[in-house]
Design a protein around this motif. Structure first.
Motif, mmCIF file in Angstrom:
data_model
loop_
_atom_site.group_PDB
_atom_site.id
_atom_site.type_symbol
_atom_site.label_atom_id
_atom_site.label_comp_id
_atom_site.label_asym_id
_atom_site.label_seq_id
_atom_site.Cartn_x
_atom_site.Cartn_y
_atom_site.Cartn_z
ATOM 1 N N LEU A 461 9.292 -8.668 8.658
ATOM 2 C CA LEU A 461 9.590 -8.666 7.227
ATOM 3 C C LEU A 461 10.256 -7.336 6.878
ATOM 4 C CD1 LEU A 461 6.311 -10.327 5.921
ATOM 5 C CD2 LEU A 461 8.503 -11.398 6.443
ATOM 6 N N TRP A 462 11.500 -7.429 6.432
ATOM 7 C CA TRP A 462 12.399 -6.277 6.319
ATOM 8 C C TRP A 462 12.899 -6.178 4.892
ATOM 9 C CZ3 TRP A 462 16.762 -5.790 10.567
ATOM 10 C CH2 TRP A 462 17.169 -4.455 10.651
ATOM 11 N N LEU A 463 12.658 -5.054 4.251
ATOM 12 C CA LEU A 463 13.036 -4.887 2.852
ATOM 13 C C LEU A 463 14.511 -4.504 2.752
ATOM 14 C CD1 LEU A 463 12.045 -4.886 -0.081
ATOM 15 C CD2 LEU A 463 11.417 -2.481 0.192
ATOM 16 N N ALA A 464 15.304 -5.458 2.271
ATOM 17 C CA ALA A 464 16.722 -5.244 1.953
ATOM 18 C C ALA A 464 17.507 -4.545 3.060
ATOM 19 C CB ALA A 464 16.841 -4.462 0.643
ATOM 20 N N GLY A 507 2.901 -2.854 2.178
ATOM 21 C CA GLY A 507 3.079 -1.418 2.350
ATOM 22 C C GLY A 507 4.524 -1.005 2.500
ATOM 23 N N LEU A 508 5.447 -1.847 2.031
ATOM 24 C CA LEU A 508 6.869 -1.506 2.077
ATOM 25 C C LEU A 508 7.229 -0.684 0.843
ATOM 26 C CD1 LEU A 508 8.189 -5.022 3.146
ATOM 27 C CD2 LEU A 508 7.773 -3.039 4.618
ATOM 28 N N ARG A 509 8.132 0.269 1.029
ATOM 29 C CA ARG A 509 8.470 1.146 -0.095
ATOM 30 C C ARG A 509 9.964 1.135 -0.406
ATOM 31 N NH1 ARG A 509 4.575 6.479 0.960
ATOM 32 N NH2 ARG A 509 2.577 5.330 0.845
ATOM 33 N N SER A 513 12.709 -0.403 4.954
ATOM 34 C CA SER A 513 11.361 -0.358 5.559
ATOM 35 C C SER A 513 11.001 -1.743 6.099
ATOM 36 C CB SER A 513 10.333 0.155 4.559
ATOM 37 O OG SER A 513 10.314 -0.635 3.390
ATOM 38 N N PHE A 514 10.130 -1.741 7.106
ATOM 39 C CA PHE A 514 9.903 -2.948 7.908
ATOM 40 C C PHE A 514 8.434 -3.024 8.319
ATOM 41 C CE2 PHE A 514 9.413 -4.776 12.146
ATOM 42 C CZ PHE A 514 10.193 -5.930 12.115
ATOM 43 N N VAL A 515 7.923 -4.247 8.459
ATOM 44 C CA VAL A 515 6.582 -4.434 9.003
ATOM 45 C C VAL A 515 6.588 -5.690 9.866
ATOM 46 C CG1 VAL A 515 5.689 -5.800 7.059
ATOM 47 C CG2 VAL A 515 4.115 -4.447 8.448
ATOM 48 N N PRO A 526 4.337 -0.677 11.203
ATOM 49 C CA PRO A 526 5.090 -0.362 9.991
ATOM 50 C C PRO A 526 6.155 0.687 10.292
ATOM 51 C CG PRO A 526 2.930 0.703 9.957
ATOM 52 C CD PRO A 526 2.948 -0.173 11.163
ATOM 53 N N LEU A 527 7.381 0.412 9.879
ATOM 54 C CA LEU A 527 8.498 1.330 10.113
ATOM 55 C C LEU A 527 9.076 1.735 8.764
ATOM 56 C CD1 LEU A 527 10.283 -0.637 13.005
ATOM 57 C CD2 LEU A 527 8.742 1.336 13.227
ATOM 58 N N PRO A 528 8.959 3.002 8.374
ATOM 59 C CA PRO A 528 9.481 3.436 7.067
ATOM 60 C C PRO A 528 10.987 3.223 6.935
ATOM 61 C CG PRO A 528 8.015 5.085 7.999
ATOM 62 C CD PRO A 528 8.259 4.082 9.073
ATOM 63 N N ARG A 529 11.693 3.371 8.077
ATOM 64 C CA ARG A 529 13.143 3.114 8.062
ATOM 65 C C ARG A 529 13.485 2.455 9.399
ATOM 66 N NH1 ARG A 529 17.261 1.392 5.295
ATOM 67 N NH2 ARG A 529 19.252 1.900 6.290
#
Length: 550
Positions: A461-464, A507-509, A513-515, A526-529
């Protein structure tokens, strides 16, 4: 002396014994997975594997569910278990049949000293708890397993001997039509607290010395009571000992009365004795009938390891805790969900066998935590020293007047999904992800469990992400069991709407960011970037694909 009526006994289903094909043949057949025991954990594992397209042989001594006579066993199923049951396709039946609740009240004497409502903390499609007799859960699981059609369910099949091999396990089986032997690449012991397999292998369960005693009364009342969990720390109608009161399906209440450790179990279970306890609690005017009465006792235990070579222990075969907080059966169901996807990927050649070591690395600490929590509840309910008695009296007295003390009233910390500690496959550790209601970018509804029901794969699951990042990541993970999904943005990936609750819960910001969400709905890596290489590395780590045997 008053006589008490009994309701008609439940009619449990029975399935026919079918002589297995191995009978009468000298050649020993090998199966990838053999599960022994058709209780909640064994059935959940068999159903989980079948849902993933995996075959297994399931052996059970009986030909029905529950216990003959419909004795009262597990009744309270927690949110994590209910989410698992949605993925397995039986949740709607459970919700329709069971009793949904979230409010609990605790009393000392006649004074309420503590209450809770777990619904306020939830973002899941499933409620905090549903109460349902255990045999219904087993019944629904068996029917779902038979519907999926990949499990060879063998009733009236008693395992008499197991022999560990270097590359599997040999199993001797006794049936009404004769005895035979099979082999398994991997054997899963789900035979319960008194596991004969564990005993034969000489594995120490570290059982506690004392036995906690209870008498269960399953009762149907003419006039309904409130649909809430009521507990008494020191019920005046039970000689100052604990009492539990739960509504189950079919209008049946389960009332548990704590008994002295040295009680006569036959005496406390006599209808006139159990009826007198109910009259003491409810008064002379309440009309009721018994459904079942019986004693219950347990000794907690915990194996040092849940994996012994090619033999795996799940549920009560691996751990027994006190029933306070419904952490026993729910933990066994979650054992099965943890092990199922790992077995499926290893059998399919998509993960390293070392991934199966993570079953013990994750579920053994979870069981240890549940044992610690429930032991504290047991000591609060049955103090074993003058100091413990003094502490309980002080807590109860303070709770009546001061909010801070109410949280110390310990009649059972309700079952929650355990976090997992850092391990080789989980450098950051892991925590559960609830079954969030979701929407695709075009507005169609789905849920996390529906996404996880589609094959055995992790969700990325990857935010944008950008289009370039998405294309490169797809190429980098093409051979791996991963389904990449965007949350918002215009990446060209299948996209979910960027709901604030979803983003916060994962926990995505920031954008990018990716989980990773594992097939058992635990958040890992969890990967912040995120970068495509980092995603591929995180997935290979989670599946033990880069593991090198010592």
């Amino acid at each position: 002396m008053e006589s008490f009526a009994f309701a008609p006994a439940y009619e449990l289903p029975a399935w026919p014994f079918v002589p297995p094909p191995e009978l009468g043949h000298a050649k020993i057949v090998r199966h990838p997975i053999v599960i022994v025991g058709a209780g909640p954990s064994g059935l959940t594992l068999a159903c989980d594997l079948a849902q993933r397209g995996g075959r297994a042989v399931l052996l059970d001594e009986d030909d029905t569910v529950g216990v003959r006579g419909a004795s009262s066993r597990g009744i309270c199923y927690a949110q994590k278990s209910l989410e698992i049951f949605e993925r397995l396709g039986i949740y709607e039946r459970i919700a329709a049949k069971g009793i949904t609740w979230s409010l609990g009240r605790t009393f000392s004497g006649e004074q309420e000293v503590y209450s809770f409502n777990l619904q306020a903390e939830s973002v899941s499609r499933q409620p905090p708890f549903i109460n349902l007799q255990q045999f219904y859960i087993e019944w629904f699981l068996v029917e779902r397993i038979l519907e999926l059609g990949l499990t060879d369910v063998r009733w009236k099949s008693r395992v008499t001997r197991v022999e560990p091999l270097s590359d599997g396990v040999r199993i001797d089986i006794e049936t009404p039509a004769g005895n035979y032997t099979i082999e398994a690449d991997r054997l899963i012991d789900a035979t319960g607290a008194n596991s004969p397999i564990r005993t034969q292998l000489g594995i120490d369960a570290h059982a506690s010395r004392s036995t906690d005693r209870w008498c269960i009364s399953d009762v149907r009342f003419k006039k309904p009571l409130p649909t809430e969990r009521w507990t008494w720390v020191d019920a005046p109608f039970n000689e100052g000992r604990g009492v539990w009161q739960h509504l189950m399906a079919d209008g049946v209440w389960r009332i548990d009365y704590q008994m002295p450790e040295d009680c006569d179990t036959a005496h406390i279970s006599r209808p006139e004795v159990a009826g007198a306890r109910l009259r003491e609690q409810l008064g002379p005017g309440v009309e009721f009938e018994f459904v079942w009465i019986g004693p219950y006792g347990y000794r907690d235990h915990l194996l040092d390891s849940f994996r012994h070579g090619r033999v795996f222990f799940i549920g009560d075969a691996a751990h027994v805790v006190s029933p306070f907080g419904a952490r026993g059966g729910n933990s066994g169901i979650q054992d099965a969900a943890n092990l199922g996807w790992k077995l499926a990927l290893v059998v399919q050649g998509q993960a390293n066998d070392a991934l199966l070591d993570s079953y013990d690395a994750e579920r053994q600490p979870a069981a240890k935590e549940n044992l610690k929590v429930t032991s504290r509840s047991a000591r609060f309910l049955a103090p074993r020293s003058p100091a413990e008695h003094t502490l309980r009296r002080a807590v109860v007295a303070l709770a009546a007047r001061h909010p801070f003390a109410r949280a110390l009233v310990n009649t059972g910390r309700m079952s929650v999904a355990n976090d997992y500690p850092p391990a080789p496959q989980l450098p950051e550790g892991a925590r559960t992800v609830q079954n969030l209601p979701l929407r695709w970018a075009d507005g169609r509804e789905t849920t996390l469990m529906q996404l996880l029901a589609e094959g055995t794969q992790c969700l990325g699951l990857w935010l944008a992400p950008t289009r370039a990042e998405a294309r490169t990541a797809m190429d980098a993970t093409a051979a791996l069991p991963l389904r990449l999904l965007a949350i918002g943005g215009d990446s060209g990936l299948p996209a979910l709407q960027a709901d604030e609750t979803l983003v916060r819960h994962l926990g995505l910001r920031d954008a990018g960011s990716f989980v990773l969400v594992r097939p058992d709905a635990y958040r890992a890596a969890p990967l912040p970037r995120a970068t495509p290489d980092a995603i591929a590395t995180a997935l290979r780590t989670a599946l033990a694909l880069d593991h090198h045997a010592p």
